[in-house]
Design an enzyme around this catalytic site. Structure first.
Site, short mmCIF file in Angstrom:
data_model
loop_
_atom_site.label_atom_id
_atom_site.label_comp_id
_atom_site.label_asym_id
_atom_site.label_seq_id
_atom_site.Cartn_x
_atom_site.Cartn_y
_atom_site.Cartn_z
N GLU A 198 62.87 34.39 26.46
CA GLU A 198 61.94 34.16 27.58
C GLU A 198 60.78 33.27 27.14
O GLU A 198 60.33 32.41 27.89
CB GLU A 198 61.43 35.48 28.16
CG GLU A 198 62.52 36.47 28.59
CD GLU A 198 63.60 35.90 29.49
OE1 GLU A 198 63.37 34.88 30.16
OE2 GLU A 198 64.71 36.48 29.51
N GLU A 244 69.33 27.65 31.13
CA GLU A 244 69.84 28.88 30.51
C GLU A 244 70.73 28.59 29.29
O GLU A 244 70.58 29.23 28.25
CB GLU A 244 70.58 29.75 31.54
CG GLU A 244 69.66 30.32 32.63
CD GLU A 244 68.51 31.18 32.11
OE1 GLU A 244 68.52 31.55 30.93
OE2 GLU A 244 67.59 31.47 32.90
N GLU A 246 62.88 34.51 40.74
CA GLU A 246 64.13 33.80 40.53
C GLU A 246 65.27 34.65 41.10
O GLU A 246 65.29 35.85 40.84
CB GLU A 246 64.39 33.54 39.04
CG GLU A 246 65.61 32.66 38.82
CD GLU A 246 65.89 32.35 37.34
OE1 GLU A 246 65.15 32.84 36.47
OE2 GLU A 246 66.85 31.61 37.11
N GLY A 256 67.38 41.59 32.45
CA GLY A 256 66.75 41.95 31.19
C GLY A 256 65.28 41.57 31.18
O GLY A 256 64.42 42.39 30.88
N ALA A 257 65.01 40.31 31.54
CA ALA A 257 63.64 39.82 31.51
C ALA A 257 63.54 38.48 32.23
O ALA A 257 64.55 37.84 32.49
CB ALA A 257 63.18 39.65 30.06
N MET A 258 62.30 38.07 32.54
CA MET A 258 62.09 36.87 33.34
C MET A 258 60.94 36.04 32.78
O MET A 258 59.89 36.58 32.43
CB MET A 258 61.81 37.28 34.79
CG MET A 258 61.47 36.15 35.72
SD MET A 258 62.89 35.02 35.93
CE MET A 258 62.03 33.51 36.33
N GLU A 259 61.14 34.72 32.77
CA GLU A 259 60.25 33.79 32.07
C GLU A 259 59.10 33.25 32.90
O GLU A 259 58.59 32.17 32.59
CB GLU A 259 61.08 32.61 31.56
CG GLU A 259 61.59 31.64 32.65
CD GLU A 259 63.00 31.90 33.15
OE1 GLU A 259 63.44 33.07 33.06
OE2 GLU A 259 63.64 30.96 33.64
N1 BES Z 1 65.85 33.62 34.02
C1 BES Z 1 66.58 34.73 33.52
C2 BES Z 1 66.39 35.97 34.32
C3 BES Z 1 67.01 35.96 35.70
C4 BES Z 1 68.36 35.83 35.84
C5 BES Z 1 66.26 36.12 36.83
C6 BES Z 1 68.92 35.85 37.11
C7 BES Z 1 66.83 36.12 38.08
C8 BES Z 1 68.15 35.99 38.23
C9 BES Z 1 66.17 35.04 32.09
O1 BES Z 1 65.69 33.99 31.35
C10 BES Z 1 67.42 35.53 31.39
O2 BES Z 1 68.33 34.77 31.21
N2 BES Z 1 67.44 36.80 31.03
C11 BES Z 1 68.58 37.44 30.44
C12 BES Z 1 68.38 37.77 29.00
C13 BES Z 1 68.55 36.60 28.09
C14 BES Z 1 68.24 36.99 26.67
C15 BES Z 1 69.92 35.96 28.17
C16 BES Z 1 68.78 38.73 31.23
O3 BES Z 1 67.87 39.11 31.96
O4 BES Z 1 69.84 39.33 31.08
ZN ZN Z 2 67.03 32.64 30.51
#
Ligand code: BES
Ligand code: ZN
Length: 741
Positions: free
Chosen positions: A304, A326, A126, A267-270
């Protein structure tokens, strides 16, 4: 290398893809600097696309080794130009494209696509990382069924993970290599693809779903760190159970894997069934992590995991719809945390973040709607507006519909759009269809940027026994949007009586017996008449911060003190304390600036004194009530910042509280010292929060005893939270213990 000059992408220009990709077969030969990827794509013309259009695939930083269409080789140099691969006249029936690319994971410092982190290979796709693996229609509305075969040296990558369920695996005879095949039956966009290969330690568990299926859970971390993955595993199981109970959403595969890596942009990816995390949001033990770290791990693991339905099973048509997944998933993780911990504190935490990050974004040059109209670079659009305001927009619809109809709307959304890539309009339409509520005007929240301001005025008529509340709304201009239309705003109002209890509400539109009415604002100005009001009430406005707006309402110190003591709505009770604290501290700053000495406001001290004495308030919430607004927040409220006087004024209040209520604070401190093993749950965290605030006010008196108390906590602490709390308090004191600690 990008060859085309950057130009903005517009929502209005959306066109469906001209081709669809039904299945994707990938074969990876993992190598540190030269990973070979064989891709077999089964394509067909999209009935909704332009007939006879050329096929244009995306690529980025790829070496194209070989290409074949239906088994006939194509010369890559004839079709590849920069980041595009164009086949001018593909067949008008299903066809197969075979692609062989070469990529260098070690040189991938963007951490997008396939890269090396520590002893592992991992991916991040992503938003547009899959095109750095192979040529593809790298857009979220192309959904395909993926099969992934991964091959690597056994010594380098004993662990091979992909999306979906595990298939065949084994050694490759006559070599030191092995392979594993993964099959994901759920059609997904390329941004949810993932693979991991490496030598990692694994923590395992199982989860039995609501229909009785057993799911194998695993968290993979660097060797030696397995003992620090326990909390994340517990959080995962709680998330899975909560999504079943709160949203009726069951997990849909035989395995669920989480991999923690140390190199990760976000932070993390789903990724479907293979979530990849920055390891700081997985690893915790009481010696290295604070309560806040545990709290974050729980909420991010939840976030996630919840994407499995809100994002993976139902995904976004295009990146303008990012808030569809999101905003909704943030709302879901907020509710999860509220159910696991103190609901009041969670709401307070979220609103604090919203006010400092999103309101500021809305007020500045980068203001944009929850669903933007255009972007230059999608990676810069993961904003507080898309995430936090997007979650507030979902929350408002939850308020307007009520919990049952909202749930029915979500059920309809998941059922109607399972396996599809959809828009925010589709989400709202499902809520409308399931509830019969018209959300037409409400949808302005997706299009209009800026934080609406509500101006409120109240008038009590003792003869008529009515209370008249006039509410005006206006939304300031933002870049590209000079004028705004009135929004549909659910505005929660309660009336607090002289005895401190909520009055019954006899007002048009309030059909429930609740003492909080949801007033639906739809016009620039509206008047609401509350009948049978026996005495002048104190209005409690925008309870639970039900709408992401600012409220302008004239209140006296006495009103605020009363609400700090009595408001039944915990959020507004806290907000009254914050507003009151801000008022008295900023007043002191003005006095200091005028060369006077500023004595802390006695009535304010008394209002907090009553909170200190009230044993009926749960510890976590009590700690929040007693917390003064932060210096940086207060600085933002000043036209010209004055950090020194601000510090002096705020510290004087803390010191005065410590002096005036020393005995009670010491009593609280002692009562929250639990001689039990550290548990990072809601109860333990609440107790440490309250203990910390009591200690910090005591320490502000700067006596030998109180400093000794802080140092004793530092020395005796058996967990990082107590140790950090003591250290941060000592850090604010000019004492020898500070240096020692
Ligand atoms: N899908 C996002 C991660 C992401 C964001 C990947 C932008 C690539 C580009 C993931 O679900 C997400 O939102 N992660 C957040 C943490 C969440 C608890 C709000 C993050 O990584 O900060
Ligand atoms: Zn997210």
């Amino acid at each position: 290398m990008r060859t085309d000059a950057a130009r903005p992408v517009h929502l209005a220009d959306y066109l469906p893809p001209d081709y669809l990709i039904d299945t994707v077969d990938l074969d990876f030969r993992l190598h540190r600097t030269a990973t070979r990827v064989h891709a077999k794509l089964v394509l067909r013309p999209n009935p909704k696309g332009r007939p006879g259009a050329p096929l244009v695939l995306d690529g980025d930083d790829l070496v194209t080794v070989a290409l074949a269409l239906d088994g006939v080789s194509l010369d890559p140099t004839g079709v590849v130009a920069g980041d595009r691969l164009t086949i001018a006249a593909p067949p008008a029936r299903p066809f197969v494209l075979a692609i062989e690319t070469l990529i260098d994971p070690s040189a991938n410092t963007q951490l997008s696509g396939l890269y090396r982190s520590g002893a592992a290979w991992c991916t991040q796709c992503e938003a547009e990382g899959f095109r750095r693996i192979t040529w593809f229609l790298d857009r979220p509305d192309v959904l395909s069924v993926y099969t992934t075969r991964i091959e690597a040296e056994k010594s380098e990558a004993p662990l091979l993970l992909g999306n979906g369920n595990p298939g065949e695996a084994g050694d490759i005879p006559g070599t030191s290599r092995h392979f594993a095949v993964w099959r994901d039956p759920h059609p997904k966009p390329s941004y949810l693809f993932a693979l991991v290969g490496g030598d990692l330690g694994t923590v395992r568990d199982t989860f039995r779903t609501m229909s009785g299926r057993d799911v194998k859970l695993a968290i993979h971390v660097e060797h030696g760190k397995e003992s620090r993955a326990g909390w994340a595993m517990d959080s995962l199981k709680r998330s899975m159970r909560w999504d079943e109970q709160a949203f009726g959403r069951e997990y849909d595969l035989d395995v669920f894997n989480i991999v923690a890596v140390s190199d990760f942009n976000m932070g993390a990816m789903e990724n479907k069934s293979l979530n990849i995390f920055n390891d700081r949001y997985i690893l915790a033990d009481h010696d290295t992590a604070t309560d806040m770290d545990y709290y974050l791990i729980e909420s991010i693991v939840g976030h996630e995991y919840f994407h499995n339905w809100s994002g993976d099973r139902v995904t976004c048509r295009d990146w303008f719809q990012l808030s569809l997944k999101e905003g909704f998933t943030v709302f879901r993780d907020q509710e999860f945390t509220a159910d696991m911990r103190s609901r009041a504190n969670k709401r307070i935490d979220d609103v604090e973040v919203l006010r400092v990050t999103q309101f500021r974004e809305d007020a500045g040059p980068l203001a944009h709607p929850v669903r933007p109209d255009s972007y230059m670079e999608i990676n810069n659009f993961y904003t507080a507006t898309v995430y936090q305001k997007g979650a507030e927009v979902i929350r408002m619809m939850h308020t307007i519909l009520g919990p049952e109809k909202f749930r029915a709307g979500c059920d309809l959304y998941f059922q109607r759009h399972d396996g599809q890539a959809v828009t925010c309009d589709d989400f709202v339409a499902a809520l409308e269809d399931a509830s019969g509520v018209d959300l037409g005007q409400f949808k302005l929240w997706y299009r209009q940027a800026g934080t609406p301001k509500i101006t409120a005025a109240g008038a009590y008529d003792p003869k008529a026994r009515t209370f008249t509340l006039t509410l005006k709304q206006e939304c300031p201009p933002t870049p590209g949007q000079p004028t705004k239309q009135p929004m549909h705003i659910p505005f929660n109002v309660g009336l607090v009586g002289e005895d401190g209890t909520d009055m019954a509400l006899d007002v048009e539109g309030n059909t429930s017996k609740s003492t909080t009415a949801v007033l639906e604002l739809t016009k620039p100005e509206q008047t609401f008449v509350f009948k049978n009001v026996s005495a002048r009430p104190r209005p409690s406005l925008n309870r639970d911060f039900g709408a992401p707006v600012t409220v302008d309402f004239t209140q006296t110190d006495a009103d605020r003190a009363f609400l700090v003591g009595h408001d039944k709505d915990p959020f507004n009770r806290w907000d009254a304390a914050q507003a009151y604290g801000k008022e008295v501290i900023l007043r002191s700053v003005a006095e200091l600036q005028a060369g006077k000495t500023a004595a802390p406001d006695e009535d304010f001290l008394k209002a907090l004194g009553a909170v200190i004495a009230d044993t009926s308030i749960e510890p976590a919430f009590k700690a929040s009530l007693l917390n003064l607004p932060a210096e940086d927040y207060l600085a933002n409220c000043m036209t010209v910042e004055d950090p020194l006087n601000l510090h002096i004024a705020r510290k004087a209040v803390r010191r005065a509280l410590g002096e005036k209520y020393g005995t009670a604070l010491k009593g609280i401190y002692d009562s929250q010292r639990i001689n039990a093993p550290y548990v990072p749950d809601a109860k333990g965290m609440g107790s440490r929060m309250l203990k910390r605030i009591a200690l910090s006010y005591l320490a502000a008196t700067e006596t030998r005893e109180t400093t000794g108390l802080v140092k004793a906590q530092f020395d005796a602490a058996d967990n990082m939270t107590d140790r950090m709390d003591a250290l941060s308090i000592l850090n604010g004191l000019d004492v020898p213990e500070r240096g020692a600690a």
